[in-house]
Scaffold this active site. Structure first.
Site, PDB file in Angstrom:
ATOM      1  N   LYS A   1       0.844  -1.209   0.000  1.00 23.98           N
ATOM      2  CA  LYS A   1       0.000   0.000   0.000  1.00 23.98           C
ATOM      3  C   LYS A   1       0.872   1.249   0.000  1.00 23.98           C
ATOM      4  O   LYS A   1       0.586   2.219  -0.714  1.00 23.98           O
ATOM      5  CB  LYS A   1      -0.937  -0.012   1.224  1.00 23.98           C
ATOM      6  CG  LYS A   1      -2.033  -1.072   1.116  1.00 23.98           C
ATOM      7  CD  LYS A   1      -2.743  -1.340   2.441  1.00 23.98           C
ATOM      8  CE  LYS A   1      -3.711  -2.513   2.298  1.00 23.98           C
ATOM      9  NZ  LYS A   1      -4.338  -2.927   3.563  1.00 23.98           N
TER      10      LYS A   1
ATOM     11  N   GLN B   1      -3.932  -1.160   9.908  1.00 18.96           N
ATOM     12  CA  GLN B   1      -3.908  -2.514   9.358  1.00 18.96           C
ATOM     13  C   GLN B   1      -4.448  -3.508  10.391  1.00 18.96           C
ATOM     14  O   GLN B   1      -3.924  -3.616  11.495  1.00 18.96           O
ATOM     15  CB  GLN B   1      -2.470  -2.886   8.949  1.00 18.96           C
ATOM     16  CG  GLN B   1      -2.370  -4.223   8.245  1.00 18.96           C
ATOM     17  CD  GLN B   1      -3.061  -4.239   6.883  1.00 18.96           C
ATOM     18  OE1 GLN B   1      -2.970  -3.288   6.116  1.00 18.96           O
ATOM     19  NE2 GLN B   1      -3.777  -5.313   6.588  1.00 18.96           N
TER      20      GLN B   1
ATOM     21  N   ASP C   1     -10.232   3.201   4.472  1.00 18.96           N
ATOM     22  CA  ASP C   1     -10.723   1.835   4.289  1.00 18.96           C
ATOM     23  C   ASP C   1     -12.246   1.771   4.161  1.00 18.96           C
ATOM     24  O   ASP C   1     -12.790   0.732   3.805  1.00 18.96           O
ATOM     25  CB  ASP C   1     -10.298   0.978   5.495  1.00 18.96           C
ATOM     26  CG  ASP C   1      -9.187   0.015   5.145  1.00 18.96           C
ATOM     27  OD1 ASP C   1      -8.945  -0.197   3.944  1.00 18.96           O
ATOM     28  OD2 ASP C   1      -8.565  -0.519   6.083  1.00 18.96           O
TER      29      ASP C   1
END
Ligand code: NAP
Length: 285
Positions: A54, A98, A121
């Site tokens: 990412k 994460q 997200d």
């Protein structure tokens, strides 16, 4: 004999990333830099790979990668404080924590603390609530990536019957919402581990989405000839990474199918970048 079309997530992700790079350059031209903060707690090897990927992608697209690596034994209060600081930092447009967090830390609490406007997200309850209400907001990356693949390949959804196997808040549930939202108009059945006679149900679908985590669950008995199969699953087996669908066995049966790898996976990262750009655009309008 049906010729099964390959739905390449890698190709669609490239298109999305080109668009994001262009959007970032427009933002830069307006004096706005774009930043994505990543928070990685502990040393889980899979999480490390995901975050590295990412960060690299962000940098390639002109998005500043602001990384915070915390030890696995970091107290919850420190994780919380970091998120609050990132919420207030004008250089940070998107925040990604994460998941999963190491034992003893509360991932749900961490996500809930993220400012919904910076929720790259798309998993904050406010954004998931907006999705249900049909209001604009940041939407979860993997489901949004699936929608983009269908759109890119011109696979009509309106009036179709989609069976989504898996009901997680990360994939199955929000994807069902996206598929049946007004204007998209699929009729959606959500299936899960307690669904009886899953293969027969799945065979009624025009679009089968597998988001389960069981290698090769979706075989020929699950797929009506010509149906589209979207394989979200990532399973590490002795034969390497395999999806939830039996890719080889479905050749000549499915009308179209995403591979694993190079299917939905690359779309998740691309949509994270797109959400970060959207957050930055919203920050200056
Ligand atoms: P999850 O939270 O474990 O949810 C799995 C879902 O599948 C649950 O709803 C579960 O039912 C259902 N299920 C489990 N076994 C089943 C069976 N035998 N038959 C029917 N349904 C069954 O997993 P997730 O986070 O949604 O992830 C699903 C898969 O997608 C995993 O392989 C994951 O690695 C992958 N994934 C990929 C991406 C990507 O970028 N490509 C992103 C996220 C996840 P119950 O609710 O009844 O337990």
């Amino acid at each position: 004999m049906i010729e099964t079309q390959l739905l390449s997530g890698t190709a669609v992700a490239s298109t999305v990333k080109e668009e994001v790079a262009e959007r970032v350059s427009v933002l830069n031209g307006r004096g706005k830099s774009v930043g994505l903060a990543t928070v990685l707690v502990g040393e889980d090897p899979a999480s490390e790979v995901y975050v590295r990927n990412k960060r690299r992608t962000a940098e390639k697209l002109g998005i500043a990668s602001i990384h915070h690596q915390l030890a696995a034994d970091t107290p919850q209060s420190e994780v919380d404080d970091l998120i609050v600081r990132l919420n207030q930092d004008p250089a940070v447009d998107g925040i990604l924590v994460q998941l999963p967090l190491p034992d003893g830390l509360d991932g749900e609490r961490a996500v809930n603390l993220i400012d919904p406007a910076k929720d790259a997200d798309g998993l904050h309850p406010t954004n998931l609530g907006k999705l249900i209400l049909g209001q604009p907001g940041l939407t979860p990356c993997t489901p949004t990536g699936v929608m983009r693949i269908l759109d890119h390949y011109g696979i009509g959804v309106s009036g179709k019957h989609a069976v989504v196997i898996g009901r997680s808040f990360l994939v199955g549930r929000p994807l069902a919402m996206l598929l049946n939202q007004k204007g998209t108009d699929a009729t959606v059945t959500m299936a899960h581990s307690r669904t009886p006679d899953l293969a027969a149900l799945s065979r009624t679908a025009d679009i089968v989405v597998a988001a389960v985590g069981v290698a090769k669950l979706v075989g020929p008995d699950f797929v009506k000839p010509g149906a589209t199969v979207i394989d979200v699953g990532i399973n590490r087996t002795e034969d390497g990474l395999v999806g939830d669908a039996d890719f080889e066995a479905l050749q000549g049966i499915a009308g179209a199918i995403t591979p694993v790898p190079k299917g939905v996976g690359p779309m998740t990262v691309a949509m994270l970048m797109s959400n970060t750009a959207s957050a930055a655009e919203a920050a200056i309008t």
